[in-house]
Design a protein around this motif. Structure first.
Motif, short mmCIF file in Angstrom:
data_model
loop_
_atom_site.label_atom_id
_atom_site.label_comp_id
_atom_site.label_asym_id
_atom_site.label_seq_id
_atom_site.Cartn_x
_atom_site.Cartn_y
_atom_site.Cartn_z
N LEU A 1 39.04 50.55 45.30
CA LEU A 1 39.38 49.80 46.40
C LEU A 1 40.83 50.14 46.61
CD1 LEU A 1 36.91 46.94 46.75
CD2 LEU A 1 37.24 48.81 48.42
N LEU A 2 41.36 50.10 48.02
CA LEU A 2 42.83 49.86 48.21
C LEU A 2 42.65 48.83 49.37
CD1 LEU A 2 45.71 50.61 47.59
CD2 LEU A 2 45.49 52.26 49.63
N ILE A 3 43.22 47.72 49.00
CA ILE A 3 43.42 46.79 50.20
C ILE A 3 44.72 46.48 50.77
CG2 ILE A 3 42.59 44.41 51.06
CD1 ILE A 3 40.23 44.74 48.96
N ASN A 4 45.24 46.58 51.71
CA ASN A 4 46.64 46.37 52.53
C ASN A 4 47.52 47.04 51.43
OD1 ASN A 4 45.39 44.61 54.54
ND2 ASN A 4 45.33 42.90 53.25
N ASN A 5 47.27 48.27 51.00
CA ASN A 5 48.14 48.99 50.34
C ASN A 5 48.21 48.78 48.90
OD1 ASN A 5 48.86 51.05 52.40
ND2 ASN A 5 50.47 49.52 53.25
N LYS A 6 47.42 47.79 48.23
CA LYS A 6 47.46 47.30 47.25
C LYS A 6 46.17 47.63 46.44
CE LYS A 6 50.26 43.29 47.65
NZ LYS A 6 50.34 41.61 47.89
N PRO A 7 46.14 48.42 45.23
CA PRO A 7 45.05 48.97 44.66
C PRO A 7 44.35 47.87 43.94
CG PRO A 7 46.72 49.58 43.60
CD PRO A 7 47.29 48.97 44.80
N ALA A 8 43.01 47.86 43.87
CA ALA A 8 42.26 47.02 42.95
C ALA A 8 42.39 47.31 41.72
CB ALA A 8 40.79 46.90 43.35
N ASN A 9 42.27 46.50 40.72
CA ASN A 9 42.35 46.81 39.30
C ASN A 9 41.05 46.68 38.78
OD1 ASN A 9 45.16 46.74 39.20
ND2 ASN A 9 45.22 44.62 39.23
N TYR A 10 40.85 47.70 37.67
CA TYR A 10 39.43 47.66 37.17
C TYR A 10 39.50 47.65 35.74
CZ TYR A 10 37.80 49.00 41.96
OH TYR A 10 37.74 49.04 43.28
N GLU B 1 34.84 45.60 35.61
CA GLU B 1 35.18 44.28 36.23
C GLU B 1 36.23 44.61 37.27
OE1 GLU B 1 36.18 40.34 34.37
OE2 GLU B 1 37.68 41.47 33.96
N GLU B 2 36.14 44.22 38.38
CA GLU B 2 37.07 44.73 39.64
C GLU B 2 37.77 43.49 39.99
OE1 GLU B 2 35.93 47.07 43.64
OE2 GLU B 2 35.25 45.34 43.72
N HIS B 3 38.95 43.53 40.10
CA HIS B 3 40.13 42.47 40.43
C HIS B 3 40.63 42.73 41.68
CE1 HIS B 3 40.09 40.71 36.18
NE2 HIS B 3 39.67 41.98 35.83
N ILE B 4 40.22 41.87 42.79
CA ILE B 4 40.92 41.99 43.99
C ILE B 4 41.44 40.49 44.56
CG2 ILE B 4 39.85 44.09 44.85
CD1 ILE B 4 37.76 42.23 46.41
N THR B 5 42.71 40.30 45.05
CA THR B 5 43.27 39.03 45.58
C THR B 5 42.81 38.15 44.58
OG1 THR B 5 41.11 38.49 46.60
CG2 THR B 5 42.84 39.76 48.05
N GLY B 6 43.42 38.12 43.27
CA GLY B 6 43.22 37.26 42.23
C GLY B 6 42.03 37.02 41.60
N GLN B 7 40.70 37.37 42.16
CA GLN B 7 39.50 37.00 41.75
C GLN B 7 38.86 38.29 41.05
OE1 GLN B 7 38.38 35.26 45.59
NE2 GLN B 7 37.73 33.53 44.11
N SER B 8 37.86 37.97 40.35
CA SER B 8 37.17 39.30 39.73
C SER B 8 35.91 39.11 39.81
CB SER B 8 37.63 39.45 38.37
OG SER B 8 37.35 38.49 37.54
N HIS B 9 35.06 40.17 39.66
CA HIS B 9 33.52 40.03 39.54
C HIS B 9 33.05 41.48 39.12
CE1 HIS B 9 34.86 41.84 43.69
NE2 HIS B 9 33.83 42.82 43.16
#
Length: 221
Positions: free
Chosen positions: A110-119, A132-140
């Motif tokens: 994922l790329l959200i608002n030009n920021k890539p998610a971390n995996y 584990e996917e990290h987006i906007t300070g949270q992970s799942h």
């Protein structure tokens, strides 16, 4: 006949009141929802019954979709339940994009608002990977196929940048290669979202004679 009916109603007044209040509660306050598919694996599995907080976003008129008071808006990472007109059924997915976001996906990244998610790789199995996917300070956790499957699943791995308009949300299943979500049914209107879920109430094992899975009872998501 009328006297018998009147007496029956009178004798069961308390029961009828209880049933009526329970129906109103389930319609407007809280309910549970069966999950028959694996589109939200590993977070939610087939046979889970999830709790729905129907007052998470709106105070609604009982037995309707009409919002009397807006309480809040869905946030990224929320697991939402919505009555999908496009899919013609109730669905459970995770919010990935909120109004104003620009979201794209490239090979399940994922790329959200030009920021890539971390995996972060958690485990690798015969035919799928847990990450584990990290987006906007949270992970799942998410699940992806180890190898591309049929053409439909392969097409789900990527989509071009999409800007989410006001009143709509981009949702995806955690089982990324096996989920009919916004990549299939389009963006979800705010008016279709009926609640949020954060917990599994109880779970039955469909593959083992519906035996309860005690380890999933009251499991946070």
């Amino acid at each position: 006949m009328k006297k018998s009916l009147s007496r029956l109603l009178k004798e069961n007044k308390s029961l009828l009141l209880f049933v009526s209040l329970m129906l109103v509660f389930r319609s407007a306050v809280a309910d549970w929802n069966d999950v028959p598919t694996g589109s939200m694996k590993p977070t939610i599995v087939e046979g889970d019954r999830i709790l729905i907080n129907k007052m998470a976003y709106d105070l609604r008129l009982p037995f309707s979709q009409y919002s009397l008071v807006k309480i809040a808006d869905p946030l990224r990472n929320d697991i939402v339940i919505f009555e999908s007109e496009a899919a013609e059924k109730r669905l459970v997915k995770r919010v990935i994009g909120v109004p104003g976001d620009t979201v794209s996906l490239h090979k399940n990244k994922l790329l959200i608002n030009n920021k890539p998610a971390n995996y972060k790789l958690i485990s690798e199995h015969d035919n799928f990977i847990l990450s584990e996917e990290h987006i906007t300070g949270q992970s799942h956790l998410i699940r992806t196929q180890l190898k591309p499957g049929d053409s439909r699943n392969y097409q789900l791995e990527s989509f071009q940048p999409t800007t989410i308009p006001k009143g709509f949300y981009l949702v995806m299943g955690d089982n990324r290669d096996n989920s009919a979500d916004s990549r299939v049914i389009g963006l979800v209107p705010r008016t279709e979202i009926i609640g949020r879920s954060t917990m599994v109430a109880f779970s039955l094992n469909y593959d083992n004679y519906l035996i309860p899975r005690s380890e999933r009872f009251l499991k946070s998501m």
